[in-house]
Design an enzyme around this catalytic site. Sequence first.
Site, PDB file in Angstrom:
ATOM      1  N   HIS A   1      -6.088  -8.485  -3.691  1.00 56.83           N
ATOM      2  CA  HIS A   1      -7.470  -7.977  -3.742  1.00 56.83           C
ATOM      3  C   HIS A   1      -7.494  -6.485  -4.005  1.00 56.83           C
ATOM      4  O   HIS A   1      -6.514  -5.776  -3.790  1.00 56.83           O
ATOM      5  CB  HIS A   1      -8.184  -8.265  -2.416  1.00 56.83           C
ATOM      6  CG  HIS A   1      -7.463  -7.668  -1.255  1.00 56.83           C
ATOM      7  ND1 HIS A   1      -6.412  -8.306  -0.623  1.00 56.83           N
ATOM      8  CD2 HIS A   1      -7.601  -6.476  -0.628  1.00 56.83           C
ATOM      9  CE1 HIS A   1      -5.940  -7.531   0.334  1.00 56.83           C
ATOM     10  NE2 HIS A   1      -6.634  -6.415   0.358  1.00 56.83           N
TER      11      HIS A   1
ATOM     12  N   TYR B   1      -0.187  -9.828  -0.321  1.00 58.05           N
ATOM     13  CA  TYR B   1       0.728  -9.248   0.675  1.00 58.05           C
ATOM     14  C   TYR B   1       0.583  -9.926   2.016  1.00 58.05           C
ATOM     15  O   TYR B   1      -0.404 -10.610   2.270  1.00 58.05           O
ATOM     16  CB  TYR B   1       0.570  -7.732   0.789  1.00 58.05           C
ATOM     17  CG  TYR B   1      -0.757  -7.252   1.327  1.00 58.05           C
ATOM     18  CD1 TYR B   1      -1.006  -7.221   2.691  1.00 58.05           C
ATOM     19  CD2 TYR B   1      -1.740  -6.801   0.471  1.00 58.05           C
ATOM     20  CE1 TYR B   1      -2.205  -6.757   3.187  1.00 58.05           C
ATOM     21  CE2 TYR B   1      -2.946  -6.338   0.951  1.00 58.05           C
ATOM     22  CZ  TYR B   1      -3.174  -6.320   2.313  1.00 58.05           C
ATOM     23  OH  TYR B   1      -4.370  -5.874   2.789  1.00 58.05           O
TER      24      TYR B   1
ATOM     25  N   HIS C   1      -9.930  -3.257  -2.860  1.00 57.37           N
ATOM     26  CA  HIS C   1     -11.042  -2.840  -1.990  1.00 57.37           C
ATOM     27  C   HIS C   1     -11.914  -1.836  -2.736  1.00 57.37           C
ATOM     28  O   HIS C   1     -11.396  -0.957  -3.433  1.00 57.37           O
ATOM     29  CB  HIS C   1     -10.518  -2.120  -0.747  1.00 57.37           C
ATOM     30  CG  HIS C   1      -9.715  -2.986   0.167  1.00 57.37           C
ATOM     31  ND1 HIS C   1     -10.286  -3.745   1.159  1.00 57.37           N
ATOM     32  CD2 HIS C   1      -8.379  -3.190   0.260  1.00 57.37           C
ATOM     33  CE1 HIS C   1      -9.333  -4.377   1.823  1.00 57.37           C
ATOM     34  NE2 HIS C   1      -8.165  -4.064   1.296  1.00 57.37           N
TER      35      HIS C   1
ATOM     36  N   TYR D   1       0.858  -1.184   0.000  1.00 57.26           N
ATOM     37  CA  TYR D   1       0.000   0.000   0.000  1.00 57.26           C
ATOM     38  C   TYR D   1       0.897   1.236   0.000  1.00 57.26           C
ATOM     39  O   TYR D   1       2.014   1.213   0.545  1.00 57.26           O
ATOM     40  CB  TYR D   1      -0.891   0.019   1.253  1.00 57.26           C
ATOM     41  CG  TYR D   1      -2.069  -0.909   1.152  1.00 57.26           C
ATOM     42  CD1 TYR D   1      -3.163  -0.597   0.372  1.00 57.26           C
ATOM     43  CD2 TYR D   1      -2.076  -2.115   1.846  1.00 57.26           C
ATOM     44  CE1 TYR D   1      -4.251  -1.447   0.277  1.00 57.26           C
ATOM     45  CE2 TYR D   1      -3.165  -2.977   1.756  1.00 57.26           C
ATOM     46  CZ  TYR D   1      -4.247  -2.636   0.968  1.00 57.26           C
ATOM     47  OH  TYR D   1      -5.312  -3.487   0.873  1.00 57.26           O
TER      48      TYR D   1
ATOM     49  N   ARG E   1      -2.368 -12.469   2.549  1.00 57.52           N
ATOM     50  CA  ARG E   1      -3.713 -12.143   2.099  1.00 57.52           C
ATOM     51  C   ARG E   1      -3.763 -12.388   0.599  1.00 57.52           C
ATOM     52  O   ARG E   1      -2.835 -12.027  -0.129  1.00 57.52           O
ATOM     53  CB  ARG E   1      -4.006 -10.641   2.331  1.00 57.52           C
ATOM     54  CG  ARG E   1      -4.304 -10.318   3.762  1.00 57.52           C
ATOM     55  CD  ARG E   1      -5.656  -9.646   3.879  1.00 57.52           C
ATOM     56  NE  ARG E   1      -6.662 -10.361   3.118  1.00 57.52           N
ATOM     57  CZ  ARG E   1      -7.696  -9.784   2.509  1.00 57.52           C
ATOM     58  NH1 ARG E   1      -7.876  -8.474   2.600  1.00 57.52           N
ATOM     59  NH2 ARG E   1      -8.578 -10.489   1.841  1.00 57.52           N
TER      60      ARG E   1
HETATM   61  C1  BEZ Z   1      -6.654  -5.615   4.134  1.00 56.07           C
HETATM   62  O1  BEZ Z   1      -6.010  -4.680   3.792  1.00 56.07           O
HETATM   63  O2  BEZ Z   1      -7.439  -6.059   3.348  1.00 56.07           O
HETATM   64  C2  BEZ Z   1      -6.511  -6.251   5.471  1.00 56.07           C
HETATM   65  C3  BEZ Z   1      -5.312  -6.172   6.133  1.00 56.07           C
HETATM   66  C4  BEZ Z   1      -5.203  -6.734   7.372  1.00 56.07           C
HETATM   67  C5  BEZ Z   1      -6.274  -7.396   7.924  1.00 56.07           C
HETATM   68  C6  BEZ Z   1      -7.462  -7.479   7.242  1.00 56.07           C
HETATM   69  C7  BEZ Z   1      -7.592  -6.899   5.980  1.00 56.07           C
HETATM   70 FE    FE Z   2      -6.224  -4.862   1.738  1.00 57.53          FE
END
Ligand code: BEZ
Ligand code: FE
Length: 420
Positions: free
Chosen positions: A211, A187, A213, A153, A208
């Site tokens: 994705h 990430y 958002h 990010y 993760r």
């Molecule tokens: C996210 O950026 O999507 C995220 C990061 C940490 C925990 C949950 C979601």
């Molecule tokens: Fe995210």
Amino acid sequence: MAHLTTNTISEAVKSAGRDKATNPRLQQCVNRLVDALHGLIQELKPTEAEMIKTVEFLTELGRKDQIQILADVLGLSALVDLLNYPKVGRATPTDVEGPYYREDAPFRKSPVTLYEGDEDDPLFITGRITNHEGVPLPGAVLDVWQTNGRGLYEHQDPTQPQYNFRRRFATDAQGNYEFQTVQPGPYQLPHGGALGIFLAQLGRHPWRSAHIHVKISKDGYAPLTTQLFFRGDPYLDSDAVFSVKEELILYPIRIEDPARLRERGLDRPYSEAEFNFGLWPKELGQPAYRLAASPADLSKKKEGITVTRLYTGPDGESHFQDMDTPLTSKQTIGRLSEPIRATSIIFRETDGDYDYGWHHAPRRQYIINLEGEVEITVGDGTTRRFGTGDVILAEDQTGRGHISRAMNKRPRKSIFVTLD
Ligand code: BEZ
Ligand code: FE
């Protein structure tokens, strides 16, 4: 002073201050928490050293602002989301927001690019925002944020300008939107220190699934916060925060045709993906099936098998009817329905562009959906989506029939079990 024992201490904690309490919801939650935690302690009998370690763990996470992430990796945020916002009609499923949203991202007019400067492998995401019934919504505002291709990010990466890969923009007069970005990288959640050791000792990884958002707002509609994922991402099945939903997976297509590249003014291949969002009108309120289901409701739901019948009504139009199939216990082999005589089984695959206008069922047949989603519209104006595990009994052999189309340009696998 009361003499407390392991049998009476829980009640003592719950009744402390009861007469003067001013927040009944808080009281209800804390009482349940006390029951759950005391029950856990009675069962696991932690040592004092383990208790101290637990407090130190939470203290470190609190100092580092990581309590939210703990809630995420324990699936708490995903469960709250699943309970409060199941899918309704064409309304897009919501998803957890995560901790990295920033307000006031730059607002851009078309053409919208999420980043500054040059990036390899551009990805164009296009689609339409409609209401829950497919009516286009002009002027809906999308607020999009993601990592760059390396999974960073902007606020974590000094090489990126402020607000890189964070933009707001609106749908056009037809409810359409388009933006240019790159495929974000997967990430890792913060995994140094106590949180990383915790995950490692549980045999878990901190990745993760890649994705994007998205928050969408439009006057008169429930704000939508969700995420989009990517086919083929290695962490789709093991996302560290359990937030991947099948309906939210994008299927990018690679474009190499020189004419298409020229149209976009590009001198190298690019990818494109389509995703249509559906918003839920506020005036319809919070439908019952959007509310949190009680554990009793949840277990009720898991029992039995629902078959959705498609039949022709006296008006010559097709309609849906949900039917519960009675099951009888056969002990070791579980609960069985009465046998249903069938004539054949046909395995079937349809492409992502499957769009079959008004037609009726060629014969009476079950359709058992294995993978991917189909959207079916019937003559009374109802549209429903059917996904993995859903069973349809198509019996509308006369009249106008129904429309079927693939969702989100994704292929689908199903089985016909023919009855006639
Ligand atoms: C996210 O950026 O999507 C995220 C990061 C940490 C925990 C949950 C979601
Ligand atoms: Fe995210």
